[in-house]
Motif scaffolding. Structure first.
Motif, PDB file in Angstrom:
ATOM      1  N   THR A 189       0.455  -2.878   5.066  1.00 18.84           N
ATOM      2  CA  THR A 189      -0.888  -2.588   5.563  1.00 18.84           C
ATOM      3  C   THR A 189      -1.279  -1.174   5.131  1.00 18.84           C
ATOM      4  N   PRO A 190      -2.573  -0.861   5.115  1.00 19.80           N
ATOM      5  CA  PRO A 190      -3.003   0.464   4.662  1.00 19.80           C
ATOM      6  C   PRO A 190      -2.520   1.619   5.526  1.00 19.80           C
ATOM      7  N   SER A 191      -1.968   1.321   6.693  1.00 22.37           N
ATOM      8  CA  SER A 191      -1.462   2.383   7.560  1.00 22.37           C
ATOM      9  C   SER A 191      -0.327   1.840   8.415  1.00 22.37           C
ATOM     10  N   THR A 223     -10.333  -2.522  -1.380  1.00 25.30           N
ATOM     11  CA  THR A 223     -10.242  -3.814  -0.729  1.00 25.30           C
ATOM     12  C   THR A 223      -9.262  -4.666  -1.499  1.00 25.30           C
ATOM     13  N   TYR A 282       0.848  -1.192   0.000  1.00 24.88           N
ATOM     14  CA  TYR A 282       0.000   0.000   0.000  1.00 24.88           C
ATOM     15  C   TYR A 282       0.883   1.241   0.000  1.00 24.88           C
ATOM     16  N   GLN A 292      -6.002   5.906   2.121  1.00 22.60           N
ATOM     17  CA  GLN A 292      -6.273   4.479   1.974  1.00 22.60           C
ATOM     18  C   GLN A 292      -7.518   4.134   2.788  1.00 22.60           C
ATOM     19  N   GLY A 293      -8.265   3.186   2.305  1.00 21.21           N
ATOM     20  CA  GLY A 293      -9.398   2.767   3.114  1.00 21.21           C
ATOM     21  C   GLY A 293     -10.614   2.346   2.336  1.00 21.21           C
ATOM     22  N   SER A 294     -10.846   2.933   1.155  1.00 24.81           N
ATOM     23  CA  SER A 294     -12.051   2.562   0.415  1.00 24.81           C
ATOM     24  C   SER A 294     -11.818   1.397  -0.510  1.00 24.81           C
ATOM     25  N   ASP A 354      -6.126   5.095  -2.464  1.00 25.39           N
ATOM     26  CA  ASP A 354      -6.154   3.636  -2.561  1.00 25.39           C
ATOM     27  C   ASP A 354      -5.152   3.116  -3.585  1.00 25.39           C
TER      28      ASP A 354
END
Length: 215
Positions: A153-155, A187, A45, A183-185, A61
């Motif tokens: 990971t996204p964060s 998958t 990510y 990041q977050g929307s 994303d």
């Protein structure tokens, strides 16, 4: 002669400034001593990047997925969410840079597959920072024009991210220009597949009326 003498102080001052700049110039970019491409493979990510024209359409994303090929090259798939909500995807191929033995200096091409063997259109992809556990990585190239902070990971913990930025600042990168990546929307493909399987199992096991609603 007098004119030359008048110009002398300016020339001396300029020479002094050039010497001072060279004294405080950032050291040459160094890649990490060793990169295990098998461990590096998978999805990363993007947490932050220096602005660049080929990601202007990306609103968030952003991910990069690396898959080793049988010939020793690496398939690269970059994805991002555009401002209109649609996902953009580009596929490339990475190969080890000539003379590199660390595995951390790659050449990446996003030309059509039948042109990727050409030496033109290939950009430098150097892994310049890498967590021992491969939790995060930083990618750049010799001129420091491009920079990406990546994570599995996204964060990341704020302290970890801040530590990365501090190290990059000391290494001469223009970290004040870094742009954080939302990041977050999105998958991950694995998560999407898992959600689809769970939905199918629920639909098959649910009462008939609920099966029709689910499908």
């Amino acid at each position: 002669m007098k004119a030359a003498l008048k110009r002398l102080p300016g020339a001396v001052a300029l020479a002094g400034l050039l010497a001072l700049n060279s004294l405080f110039a950032a050291p040459p970019v160094q890649s990490v001593p060793k990169l295990d491409l098998q461990r590096y493979a998978g999805t990363w990510y993007e947490l932050a990047r220096l602005p660049n024209r080929f990601q202007d359409q990306c609103a968030g994303d952003v991910t990069a997925t690396y898959s080793p090929n049988a010939d020793g090259s690496v398939q690269v798939i970059n994805r991002c969410r555009k401002r209109d909500g649609d996902m953009s995807e580009s596929e490339g191929r990475a190969t080890t840079a000539p003379g590199d033995t660390s595995g951390a200096q790659l050449k990446v091409s996003f030309l059509p597959s039948w042109l990727q063997w050409l030496r033109i259109g290939r950009g430098d992809y150097w892994v310049v920072m890498l967590d021992p556990e491969y939790r995060y990585a930083v990618v750049s190239e010799p001129s420091r024009e491009y920079l990406w902070v990546l994570s599995r990971t996204p964060s990341l913990e704020a302290s970890t991210y801040d530590g990365i930025v501090d190290r990059l600042r000391l290494a001469g990168y223009p970290v004040d220009k870094l742009v954080r990546t939302p990041q977050g929307s999105s998958t991950s493909p694995a998560a999407s597949l898992g959600a689809s399987v769970r939905r199918l199992v629920w639909a098959v096991s649910a009462p008939p009326a609920q099966q029709r609603a689910a499908l």
